[in-house]
Write a protein that holds these residues in place. Structure first.
Motif, PDB file in Angstrom:
ATOM      1  N   ASP A  56      -3.087  18.445  16.517  1.00 12.00           N
ATOM      2  CA  ASP A  56      -3.626  19.772  16.235  1.00 12.00           C
ATOM      3  C   ASP A  56      -3.700  20.080  14.749  1.00 12.00           C
ATOM      4  OD1 ASP A  56      -1.768  21.216  19.038  1.00 12.00           O
ATOM      5  OD2 ASP A  56      -3.659  20.114  18.966  1.00 12.00           O
ATOM      6  N   HIS A  57      -2.868  19.422  13.963  1.00 11.23           N
ATOM      7  CA  HIS A  57      -2.753  19.776  12.554  1.00 11.23           C
ATOM      8  C   HIS A  57      -2.884  18.519  11.691  1.00 11.23           C
ATOM      9  CE1 HIS A  57      -1.307  23.596  14.053  1.00 11.23           C
ATOM     10  NE2 HIS A  57      -0.424  22.944  14.769  1.00 11.23           N
ATOM     11  N   TRP A  58      -3.612  18.656  10.594  1.00  9.09           N
ATOM     12  CA  TRP A  58      -3.892  17.515   9.706  1.00  9.09           C
ATOM     13  C   TRP A  58      -3.662  17.897   8.251  1.00  9.09           C
ATOM     14  CZ3 TRP A  58      -5.484  12.671  11.374  1.00  9.09           C
ATOM     15  CH2 TRP A  58      -5.786  12.563  12.738  1.00  9.09           C
ATOM     16  N   GLY A  59      -3.209  16.922   7.481  1.00 11.48           N
ATOM     17  CA  GLY A  59      -3.143  17.092   6.043  1.00 11.48           C
ATOM     18  C   GLY A  59      -4.471  16.720   5.410  1.00 11.48           C
ATOM     19  N   GLN A  60      -4.533  16.882   4.094  1.00 17.59           N
ATOM     20  CA  GLN A  60      -5.786  16.628   3.386  1.00 17.59           C
ATOM     21  C   GLN A  60      -5.964  15.158   3.039  1.00 17.59           C
ATOM     22  OE1 GLN A  60      -3.030  17.567   1.947  1.00 17.59           O
ATOM     23  NE2 GLN A  60      -2.866  16.294   0.128  1.00 17.59           N
ATOM     24  N   GLY A  61      -4.903  14.387   3.154  1.00 15.49           N
ATOM     25  CA  GLY A  61      -4.990  12.953   2.893  1.00 15.49           C
ATOM     26  C   GLY A  61      -4.527  12.569   1.505  1.00 15.49           C
ATOM     27  N   THR A  62      -4.077  11.340   1.374  1.00 21.06           N
ATOM     28  CA  THR A  62      -3.703  10.785   0.077  1.00 21.06           C
ATOM     29  C   THR A  62      -4.251   9.359  -0.008  1.00 21.06           C
ATOM     30  OG1 THR A  62      -1.855  10.405  -1.468  1.00 21.06           O
ATOM     31  CG2 THR A  62      -1.419   9.951   0.862  1.00 21.06           C
ATOM     32  N   GLN A  63      -4.872   9.039  -1.127  1.00 18.39           N
ATOM     33  CA  GLN A  63      -5.557   7.754  -1.262  1.00 18.39           C
ATOM     34  C   GLN A  63      -4.575   6.664  -1.668  1.00 18.39           C
ATOM     35  OE1 GLN A  63      -8.848   6.904  -0.707  1.00 18.39           O
ATOM     36  NE2 GLN A  63      -8.290   4.772  -1.187  1.00 18.39           N
ATOM     37  N   VAL A  64      -4.676   5.528  -0.990  1.00 17.42           N
ATOM     38  CA  VAL A  64      -3.919   4.331  -1.353  1.00 17.42           C
ATOM     39  C   VAL A  64      -4.918   3.225  -1.656  1.00 17.42           C
ATOM     40  CG1 VAL A  64      -2.342   2.537  -0.528  1.00 17.42           C
ATOM     41  CG2 VAL A  64      -1.905   4.948   0.011  1.00 17.42           C
ATOM     42  N   THR A  65      -4.802   2.653  -2.835  1.00 15.90           N
ATOM     43  CA  THR A  65      -5.699   1.579  -3.239  1.00 15.90           C
ATOM     44  C   THR A  65      -4.873   0.362  -3.628  1.00 15.90           C
ATOM     45  OG1 THR A  65      -7.321   3.171  -4.053  1.00 15.90           O
ATOM     46  CG2 THR A  65      -7.540   0.888  -4.808  1.00 15.90           C
TER      47      THR A  65
ATOM     48  N   LYS B  37      -1.367  -5.004   1.141  1.00 22.26           N
ATOM     49  CA  LYS B  37      -2.510  -5.927   1.100  1.00 22.26           C
ATOM     50  C   LYS B  37      -3.763  -5.135   0.729  1.00 22.26           C
ATOM     51  CE  LYS B  37      -0.550  -8.468   5.036  1.00 22.26           C
ATOM     52  NZ  LYS B  37      -0.814  -8.940   6.426  1.00 22.26           N
ATOM     53  N   PRO B  38      -4.768  -5.801   0.184  1.00 24.52           N
ATOM     54  CA  PRO B  38      -6.013  -5.082  -0.119  1.00 24.52           C
ATOM     55  C   PRO B  38      -6.605  -4.373   1.091  1.00 24.52           C
ATOM     56  CG  PRO B  38      -6.005  -7.197  -1.216  1.00 24.52           C
ATOM     57  CD  PRO B  38      -4.786  -7.181  -0.330  1.00 24.52           C
ATOM     58  N   GLU B  39      -6.394  -4.930   2.272  1.00 25.41           N
ATOM     59  CA  GLU B  39      -6.936  -4.293   3.482  1.00 25.41           C
ATOM     60  C   GLU B  39      -6.179  -3.038   3.877  1.00 25.41           C
ATOM     61  OE1 GLU B  39      -6.084  -7.532   3.106  1.00 25.41           O
ATOM     62  OE2 GLU B  39      -5.172  -8.328   4.953  1.00 25.41           O
ATOM     63  N   ASP B  40      -5.092  -2.732   3.172  1.00 19.25           N
ATOM     64  CA  ASP B  40      -4.397  -1.463   3.392  1.00 19.25           C
ATOM     65  C   ASP B  40      -5.052  -0.317   2.616  1.00 19.25           C
ATOM     66  OD1 ASP B  40      -1.308  -3.286   3.264  1.00 19.25           O
ATOM     67  OD2 ASP B  40      -2.330  -2.528   5.054  1.00 19.25           O
ATOM     68  N   THR B  41      -6.020  -0.630   1.790  1.00 19.82           N
ATOM     69  CA  THR B  41      -6.726   0.392   1.025  1.00 19.82           C
ATOM     70  C   THR B  41      -7.415   1.365   1.970  1.00 19.82           C
ATOM     71  OG1 THR B  41      -7.071  -1.044  -0.883  1.00 19.82           O
ATOM     72  CG2 THR B  41      -8.597   0.812  -0.613  1.00 19.82           C
ATOM     73  N   ALA B  42      -7.079   2.639   1.840  1.00 21.93           N
ATOM     74  CA  ALA B  42      -7.616   3.664   2.738  1.00 21.93           C
ATOM     75  C   ALA B  42      -7.119   5.030   2.293  1.00 21.93           C
ATOM     76  CB  ALA B  42      -7.181   3.397   4.186  1.00 21.93           C
ATOM     77  N   MET B  43      -7.706   6.054   2.891  1.00 21.78           N
ATOM     78  CA  MET B  43      -7.145   7.396   2.793  1.00 21.78           C
ATOM     79  C   MET B  43      -6.145   7.519   3.932  1.00 21.78           C
ATOM     80  SD  MET B  43      -7.379  10.213   0.996  1.00 21.78           S
ATOM     81  CE  MET B  43      -9.025  10.506   0.366  1.00 21.78           C
ATOM     82  N   TYR B  44      -4.949   7.964   3.597  1.00 23.04           N
ATOM     83  CA  TYR B  44      -3.892   8.097   4.583  1.00 23.04           C
ATOM     84  C   TYR B  44      -3.676   9.569   4.903  1.00 23.04           C
ATOM     85  CZ  TYR B  44      -2.712   3.173   4.309  1.00 23.04           C
ATOM     86  OH  TYR B  44      -2.759   1.800   4.395  1.00 23.04           O
ATOM     87  N   TYR B  45      -3.608   9.862   6.200  1.00 17.29           N
ATOM     88  CA  TYR B  45      -3.480  11.241   6.677  1.00 17.29           C
ATOM     89  C   TYR B  45      -2.227  11.391   7.525  1.00 17.29           C
ATOM     90  CZ  TYR B  45      -8.454  11.591   5.511  1.00 17.29           C
ATOM     91  OH  TYR B  45      -9.666  11.576   4.870  1.00 17.29           O
ATOM     92  N   CYS B  46      -1.587  12.536   7.363  1.00 16.26           N
ATOM     93  CA  CYS B  46      -0.474  12.935   8.192  1.00 16.26           C
ATOM     94  C   CYS B  46      -1.004  13.904   9.251  1.00 16.26           C
ATOM     95  CB  CYS B  46       0.572  13.619   7.308  1.00 16.26           C
ATOM     96  SG  CYS B  46       2.005  14.260   8.163  1.00 16.26           S
TER      97      CYS B  46
END
Length: 128
Positions: free
Chosen positions: A117-126, A86-95
């Motif tokens: 404690d640990h994070w990824g840099q993120g991946t954009q979903v549009t 859905k359009p509302e799923d648009t976000a940067m996604y982080y692991c």
């Protein structure tokens, strides 16, 4: 130090699907709860799903029924797949990875970013 690298983001039409992945640099299978967060522009980062070491998964209500998360412990990789986007799923996604608490991965705890404690840099979903 565990390094996390997300991939698989992109632009997709509403109703479509995406398969993301998160590769860890170290063995996370026995010690860490793995969680996906997302952050939309101007909004707080929120947890969408987490997965325990035995593959038990927990989901936020906003994605329940549309998101499936799995982990390949041999490859130290996490695979979230989201359908019916859905359009509302648009976000940067982080692991993110957080040490197990009491030997388990409870959604009430790991839905919060503080316990990781640990994070990824993120991946954009549009989604449009």
């Amino acid at each position: 130090h565990v390094q996390l690298v997300e991939s698989g983001g992109g632009s997709v039409q509403a109703g479509g699907f995406l398969r993301l992945s998160c590769a860890a640099s170290d063995h996370t299978s026995s010690s860490y709860c793995m969680t996906w967060f997302r952050q939309a522009p101007g909004k707080e980062r929120v947890g969408v799903a987490c997965i325990d070491t035995d593959g038990t998964a927990f989901y936020a209500d906003s994605v329940k029924g549309r998101l499936t998360i799995s982990r390949d412990n041999a490859k130290n990789t996490l695979y979230p797949q989201m359908n019916s986007l859905k359009p509302e799923d648009t976000a940067m996604y982080y692991c993110a990875a957080g040490p197990l608490y009491g030997g388990s991965c409870r959604w009430e705890r790991f839905s919060h970013s503080d316990f990781h404690d640990h994070w990824g840099q993120g991946t954009q979903v549009t989604v449009s």
